[in-house]
Design an enzyme around this catalytic site. Structure first.
Site, mmCIF file in Angstrom:
data_model
loop_
_atom_site.group_PDB
_atom_site.id
_atom_site.type_symbol
_atom_site.label_atom_id
_atom_site.label_comp_id
_atom_site.label_asym_id
_atom_site.label_seq_id
_atom_site.Cartn_x
_atom_site.Cartn_y
_atom_site.Cartn_z
ATOM 1 N N LYS A 85 0.944 -1.232 0.011
ATOM 2 C CA LYS A 85 -0.116 0.176 0.146
ATOM 3 C C LYS A 85 0.853 1.216 -0.085
ATOM 4 O O LYS A 85 0.363 2.303 -0.411
ATOM 5 C CB LYS A 85 -0.950 -0.108 1.169
ATOM 6 C CG LYS A 85 -1.981 -1.032 0.926
ATOM 7 C CD LYS A 85 -3.314 -0.932 1.801
ATOM 8 C CE LYS A 85 -4.380 -1.673 1.561
ATOM 9 N NZ LYS A 85 -4.500 -3.003 1.796
ATOM 10 N N GLU A 107 -10.317 6.409 3.069
ATOM 11 C CA GLU A 107 -11.285 5.197 3.755
ATOM 12 C C GLU A 107 -10.159 4.423 4.153
ATOM 13 O O GLU A 107 -9.183 3.982 3.630
ATOM 14 C CB GLU A 107 -12.145 4.746 2.449
ATOM 15 C CG GLU A 107 -11.454 3.465 1.642
ATOM 16 C CD GLU A 107 -10.391 4.090 0.638
ATOM 17 O OE1 GLU A 107 -10.035 5.266 0.336
ATOM 18 O OE2 GLU A 107 -9.888 3.219 0.012
ATOM 19 N N SER A 374 1.868 -9.693 -0.942
ATOM 20 C CA SER A 374 1.457 -8.386 -0.709
ATOM 21 C C SER A 374 1.718 -7.596 0.587
ATOM 22 O O SER A 374 1.820 -6.508 0.832
ATOM 23 C CB SER A 374 -0.240 -8.248 -1.031
ATOM 24 O OG SER A 374 -0.902 -9.001 -0.272
#
Ligand SMILES: *Cc1c(COP(=O)(O)O)cnc(C)c1O
Length: 394
Positions: A85, A107, A374
């Site tokens: 991210k 969000e 990830s």
């Protein structure tokens, strides 16, 4: 591609009041993505701050044990803040800064994207406010604490099911209220154009590196790239530079939850239908009346009821294949990778590992499979222990 369409998917299904904001964003992005200073500054952030490039690690024990394809792990779990991210938030917060914005909003579901955004905001001196379902705030108290520690304000969202989809709706509403000084740092390859393109471009660093690293290590491209899919940002990042290499199979692993034949699932491609939600046309989990269905997965990062429009297109064209992986399979893979390679993957990433456990043994020893890890799994240990009937102190 006209106005952010991916085949019939994507587009800008938004209220008039947001049009100026997305036009301003598209213009700024079109300019800065070619701006030498922007490119250099982002490169420095990714390398010096986030720790890129991430390693492409040959999982020798796992490969030998499964007895088929040679398995490599793309180690996005080694990035600062522990997941892919950060690639997206560093890009978007730097872009917002260049645009003269002083405040970012985001969000968050489980809190991972909120923490990453709060991190980038702290670094780049931006005011930061994060919208999070009240239900999720309860379940993810540690991430709420981290966001506040990093200087962000966290707002509970009580509408709907008080989870991720409601947090996205609330953040879009908040953006509409205050466009002049605020950028919305969207967390995945979804929402109205230009977000699916911007987020994909910032995550494409993953496949750019995999390609170069695999060529360096093996002298050729992999046969198969596997990634988990929530909204789809780590997967599109891992796929992007292989889309025009048809010999490389692209596999997206969705969260089946308790099974795609139950209502407790988040497998959008496998169970969803075409719809329009959160500003885009794509596939969504829907009930019999076309309302967005409540979704479920053991992995909080994968329980979004939609999928990014570029994935919807790659599914339609058959270029990528989407498979569903259950909670139980993911938990087994979480335990397997920990035990076999000493790497505790995020439970999201474990969905991709589970696919490898099934498929790698069927592949020849001359084949190469890359699994995108990830994120790291520290955040999941208490939940997985609970799933196994063990109560550990969090
Ligand atoms: C958020 C998250 C995901 C899901 O998001 P995508 O946009 O589908 O990548 C997957 N893995 C980890 C570790 C995450 O934090």
């Amino acid at each position: 591609m006209s106005r952010g369409r991916f085949g019939m998917h994507g587009g800008q299904y938004i209220p008039e009041t947001l049009m100026n904001a997305v036009i301003e964003l598209e213009e700024a992005y079109t300019y800065y993505k070619k701006d030498a200073d922007f490119i250099r500054e982002l490169d420095v952030l990714l390398n010096e701050y986030a720790g890129r490039p991430s390693r492409l690690y040959y999982a020798q024990k796992m490969s030998r044990h499964l007895g088929g394809a040679k398995i490599y792990l793309k180690r996005e779990d080694l990035n600062h803040t522990g997941a892919h991210k950060i690639n997206n938030v560093l890009g978007q917060v730097l872009l917002a800064k260049k645009m003269g914005k002083s405040r970012v909003i985001a969000e968050t579901g489980a809190g991972q994207h909120g923490v990453a955004t709060a991190t980038a905001a702290a670094l780049m001196d931006m005011e930061c406010e994060v919208f999070m379902g009240a239900e999720d705030m309860e379940r993810q108290a540690l991430n709420v604490y981290k966001m506040r520690l990093l200087g962000a304000r966290v707002h509970g969202v009580h509408s709907g099911t008080a989870t991720l989809k409601d947090a996205v709706s609330e953040t879009m509403r908040e953006w509409t209220n205050r466009i002049h000084d605020t950028h919305y740092v969207l967390g995945s390859v979804m929402g109205p154009h230009p977000f699916p393109t911007i987020v994909r471009d910032f995550q494409a660093v993953i496949s750019r590196e995999i390609k170069a690293q695999c060529l360096e290590l093996e002298g050729r491209l992999p046969d198969c790239v596997v990634a988990c899919v929530g909204g789809g940002s780590n997967a599109i990042g891992a796929f992007y530079h292989f889309i025009d290499e048809p010999q490389v199979a692209l596999i997206g692993c969705e969260a089946a939850g308790r099974g795609i034949d139950t209502l407790q699932t988040a497998a959008t491609i496998c169970t969803g239908r075409l719809g329009i939600f959160h500003g885009m046309k794509s596939y969504f989990c829907q009930d019999a009346y076309g309302q967005i269905a409540p979704v479920y997965s053991i992995s909080a990062g994968l329980d979004y009821p939609g999928i990014g429009p570029e994935h919807a297109m790659l599914h339609d064209s058959g270029r990528a294949t989407y498979v569903a992986v259950t909670d139980e399979e993911a938990v087994q893979a979480f335990e397997y990778l920990s035990r076999t390679e000493g790497i505790i993957p995020a439970i999201e990433s474990a969905h991709a590992v589970a696919y490898a456990l099934q498929q790698a043994p069927q592949m020849g020893k001359d084949k190469i499979m890359v699994i995108n890890i990830s994120g790291r799994g520290d955040k999941d240990c208490a939940a997985i222990a609970r799933y196994r009937g063990e109560d550990i102190h969090e």
